[in-house]
Design a protein around this motif. Structure first.
Motif, mmCIF file in Angstrom:
data_model
loop_
_atom_site.group_PDB
_atom_site.id
_atom_site.type_symbol
_atom_site.label_atom_id
_atom_site.label_comp_id
_atom_site.label_asym_id
_atom_site.label_seq_id
_atom_site.Cartn_x
_atom_site.Cartn_y
_atom_site.Cartn_z
ATOM 1 N N GLN A 7 33.318 53.070 53.478
ATOM 2 C CA GLN A 7 34.612 52.532 53.049
ATOM 3 C C GLN A 7 35.032 53.098 51.701
ATOM 4 N N SER A 97 43.767 49.860 52.508
ATOM 5 C CA SER A 97 42.362 50.152 52.281
ATOM 6 C C SER A 97 41.795 49.390 51.084
ATOM 7 N N SER A 100 40.664 46.042 52.286
ATOM 8 C CA SER A 100 39.597 46.089 53.282
ATOM 9 C C SER A 100 38.238 46.438 52.693
ATOM 10 N N THR A 113 38.333 40.583 59.869
ATOM 11 C CA THR A 113 39.654 40.995 59.399
ATOM 12 C C THR A 113 39.560 42.242 58.527
ATOM 13 N N LYS A 114 38.554 42.312 57.671
ATOM 14 C CA LYS A 114 38.368 43.502 56.844
ATOM 15 C C LYS A 114 38.059 44.723 57.694
ATOM 16 N N MET A 117 41.307 45.907 59.207
ATOM 17 C CA MET A 117 42.131 46.555 58.186
ATOM 18 C C MET A 117 41.582 47.939 57.838
ATOM 19 N N SER A 118 40.269 48.072 57.833
ATOM 20 C CA SER A 118 39.668 49.389 57.580
ATOM 21 C C SER A 118 40.034 50.374 58.676
ATOM 22 N N LYS A 206 36.793 55.965 57.262
ATOM 23 C CA LYS A 206 37.222 54.573 57.412
ATOM 24 C C LYS A 206 37.001 54.080 58.839
ATOM 25 N N PHE A 210 34.479 50.995 60.156
ATOM 26 C CA PHE A 210 34.847 49.910 61.079
ATOM 27 C C PHE A 210 33.780 49.745 62.154
#
Length: 251
Positions: A7, A97, A100, A113-114, A117-118, A206, A210
């Motif tokens: 990330q 980002s 996230s 959720t993070k 978003m990532s 990214k 995820f």
């Protein structure tokens, strides 16, 4: 590899790529005058997406803005649109980002959720990188075609005059017929290519983050534990005593 490393790496590369696309879009040196074999070097001409500029040997620079939409070719307008879309998506991806990142703790935000978003930021980075590379490549192809036609015309070629003028209008006066200056790649093209490549790598990181975040999470299934009641065998004597009591009550 840890999701946090992926990330953070994708976020940093996304910021660098977004800054590169913004700089490339704003730069005026998308095509520069080719000075090879040029006798007169007192005027240096370079062109961008928004302005055409000339710099004299004295250091004085004059730029002419490229206003309007109908006076340029479809390829030139497509380059503008691709770069603008790339800048917008890269900036939005960088903002998403930030929220996230696993190092940024929020009480009301779950890890799922993070992770989503990532992934969203990664997809935006990839699309922005493709737009930046495509826009620079389309512009570069037009420069190559115009360079070949203008070079052929300068050496006495008899075809391509009208086509060169049309392409010159599309790229802000680039190329043309015999005696006209030729143009080559400017530094903005390389900045756009590098920025698009960096955004692609950041988007891939990214997306991998995820996958790692989803893999680390264990599914929780809400349920109710059922415990059957234990049945105890009653003493037969109790039944007789109860029956006797009932008989006594009926007498």
């Amino acid at each position: 590899m840890a999701p946090g490393v992926l990330q953070n790496g994708g976020f940093i590369l996304g910021l660098i790529g977004a800054a590169a696309l913004i700089a490339a879009t704003a730069m005026n040196k998308w095509s520069v005058k080719d000075r090879q074999g040029d006798v007169v070097t007192s005027v240096y001409t370079y062109k961008g997406l928004w302005q055409d500029c000339e710099t004299a040997s004295s250091g004085f620079t004059e730029c002419r803005p490229l206003y309007g939409l109908l006076g340029f070719s479809g390829a030139f307008q497509a380059v503008r649109a691709l770069m603008i879309v790339g800048v917008v998506l890269s900036v939005l991806g960088a903002l998403i980002s930030v929220f996230s990142l696993s190092c940024l703790t929020m009480n009301s935000m779950a890890e799922t959720t993070k992770a989503k978003m990532s992934l969203t930021a990664g997809i935006m980075f990839i699309i922005a990188g493709v737009c930046g590379i495509a826009g620079a490549s389309v512009y570069a192809s037009q420069i190559v075609a115009s360079f070949r036609m203008s070079t052929y015309n300068n050496y006495g070629g008899g075809y391509g005059g009208n086509m060169g003028m049309g392409m010159g209008g599309g790229m802000g006066g680039m190329g043309g017929m015999g005696g006209m200056p030729t143009y080559t790649f400017g530094p903005a093209l390389f900045v756009a290519w590098i920025g698009g490549g960096v955004l692609l790598i950041g988007g891939i990181l990214k997306s991998l983050a995820f996958r790692e975040m989803v893999k680390d999470e264990k599914p929780h299934y809400p349920g109710v534990a059922y415990k059957p009641q234990s049945r105890t065998k009653s003493d037969p004597g109790d039944h007789h005593s109860e029956g006797g009591k009932k008989g006594q009550n009926y007498v």
